[in-house]
Each structure stands twice: as structure tokens, then as C-alpha cells.
Design a protein around this motif. Sequence first.
Motif, mmCIF file in Angstrom:
data_model
loop_
_atom_site.group_PDB
_atom_site.id
_atom_site.type_symbol
_atom_site.label_atom_id
_atom_site.label_comp_id
_atom_site.label_asym_id
_atom_site.label_seq_id
_atom_site.Cartn_x
_atom_site.Cartn_y
_atom_site.Cartn_z
ATOM 1 N N TYR A 1 9.403 -29.557 15.184
ATOM 2 C CA TYR A 1 9.288 -29.539 16.643
ATOM 3 C C TYR A 1 8.420 -30.676 17.194
ATOM 4 O O TYR A 1 8.546 -31.074 18.342
ATOM 5 N N LEU A 2 7.530 -31.207 16.351
ATOM 6 C CA LEU A 2 6.630 -32.247 16.843
ATOM 7 C C LEU A 2 7.301 -33.616 16.923
ATOM 8 O O LEU A 2 6.805 -34.516 17.574
ATOM 9 N N LEU A 3 8.436 -33.763 16.226
ATOM 10 C CA LEU A 3 9.086 -35.072 16.203
ATOM 11 C C LEU A 3 10.182 -35.126 17.265
ATOM 12 O O LEU A 3 11.012 -34.242 17.352
ATOM 13 N N ARG A 4 10.151 -36.196 18.054
ATOM 14 C CA ARG A 4 11.120 -36.292 19.155
ATOM 15 C C ARG A 4 12.401 -36.987 18.716
ATOM 16 O O ARG A 4 13.468 -36.714 19.221
ATOM 17 N N ASP A 5 12.246 -37.906 17.749
ATOM 18 C CA ASP A 5 13.352 -38.762 17.355
ATOM 19 C C ASP A 5 14.272 -38.010 16.384
ATOM 20 O O ASP A 5 13.898 -37.714 15.259
ATOM 21 N N SER A 6 15.499 -37.703 16.856
ATOM 22 C CA SER A 6 16.374 -36.859 16.030
ATOM 23 C C SER A 6 16.821 -37.583 14.757
ATOM 24 O O SER A 6 17.074 -36.960 13.734
#
Length: 237
Positions: free
Chosen positions: A104-109
Motif C-alpha cells: 500500500y505504501l508504493l504508488r508506482d504499480s
Amino acid sequence: MSLLEVTDLHVRYGAIPALKGIDLRVEEGELVAVVGANGAGKTTTLSAIAGAHRASRGTITLDGKEIQRRRSAEIARRGISLVPEDRGIFPSLTVDENLRLGSYLLRDSKEVTHLRGEIFQRFPILQQRADQGAGTLSGGEQQQLAIARALLTKPRLLMLDEPSLGLSPTLVDRVFEVIQELHDEGVTILLVEQNATRALDLANRVYVLTTGVMTASGTAQEIRASVDIESAYLGGA
Ligand code: ATP
């Protein structure tokens, strides 16, 4: 400047002092172990760093910035990830759903997809069991899931609380192997263990915690030479 620096940390549970002024530091890339008997305050140390317990005195800094008054979500966002003693997985969710909670902390899929690929390579069992309820995994598999979920936050500091607890000897070997591999790949690790002998085999530096006080610290070699590990393990009894 150290990645993590804990200075004069005091934590109390009501009238009970659990930590009585501990100092500890972790440099980038190190594997540091805290060893000590039941009730020495190992779990309290990690939960205070993760923001789950308030310090009554002292400071905790990450990259020189004080975090001891920050909330746990903010501390996680800044890069500290804790794998708790009970592993903290959600048994009624699938393995895959548990892993998604980690990312959840990472925005870059794209980054998430790449990291998931890496994690499935390291822990193939998690890919095989992706759609299975996490509660049906064995103890060792749950430990792998908990570590995998923490890695999906791309932590700057990975904190492991008694990762070998409750595992069969073969699985203990596997978990320590994984910790060694992560360290070799550059992950900074703060490990809490009752299994002092095993922890000393892995760690660059070691702290011995005895009823809320750090009674010794040094390289694994220094600690082996100066501390009766058996008695530290048993709480100096
Ligand atoms: P273990 O290996 O048994 O988990 P530990 O070294 O991790 O031990 P902590 O769990 O940090 O030790 O506990 C340190 C001290 O604080 C112990 O004396 C324990 O009884 C006490 N303690 C821990 N949690 C609480 C709590 N929620 N309320 C009151 N006392 C607590």
C-alpha cells in the motif's frame, strides 16, 4: 550519521519500567541483533521504534530526524517495517490479499509488479498458495508471508521480532538463510532473537538486553568472547 539511533530510551507499562534508558544504533546495510531472555524488553524495543509504544524519555532518530512522537503509520511511511512476533498476518484473507496490504505504501504499480516478481522468486510457495487463506499456511510459510509483506514496503530498516519462534529446526534454518540473503543483498536489518547463538552467527553487531538495560554490545566476535551467551540467553540467572 546512523540510519537509526536510539538514545536513553525509557518505556513504561503503567508503573512497570520495561526499558530503562537503552542506547542502540543501526548503520545502513548492517544486520544488528538484540538478544536477551524472556521479558528482557526486546519486543518493547521494536514496538517503541515502530511507534506502537510511547517513550517516556529518550529519542529515536531515523536519518537524524526524531520519530519518537510520530504515529506508527508515519514511521512506516518513512521506511521502518516491523514483522511482529505473532507475524501479524490476516488469516481470513488470502496470501495474495495479505501481500497487497504490504504494497500500500508504493504508488508506482510497475514497481509493485516488479517487487512481487522478486518476492515470488524468493518465496515460490507464496505464489503457489496465492489464492489460499493465509490462516491455512504452516508456521514457516506464515513467517515467509510476513517477511514478504514487509519487503513489499521497500523498507529502509526491516525489523524482525523472533522470526524463528515456534518453527521446526528445518524451518528455522530456512528463515535464518532468508535473513542472511536479504542482508547480503543490502537490506538493513534489526533482528530480535532469543536464539542468541543463531543471531550471533548472522549479525555484524549485537546488543545484549537484560531486564530493560543494555548490558553488553559489540561485534559478534567480541560478544562471544566476553559474554556467557548461555547465561545471557537465560537472563543471567
Ligand atoms: P519475550 O521474548 O518473552 O517476548 P521480550 O524481551 O520481548 O520478551 P517484552 O515483551 O518487551 O520482552 O517485555 C518487557 C517487560 O515488559 C516484561 O517484564 C513484560 O512483562 C512487560 N510488559 C510487556 N508488555 C506489557 C504490557 N502490555 N503491560 C504490562 N507489562 C508489559
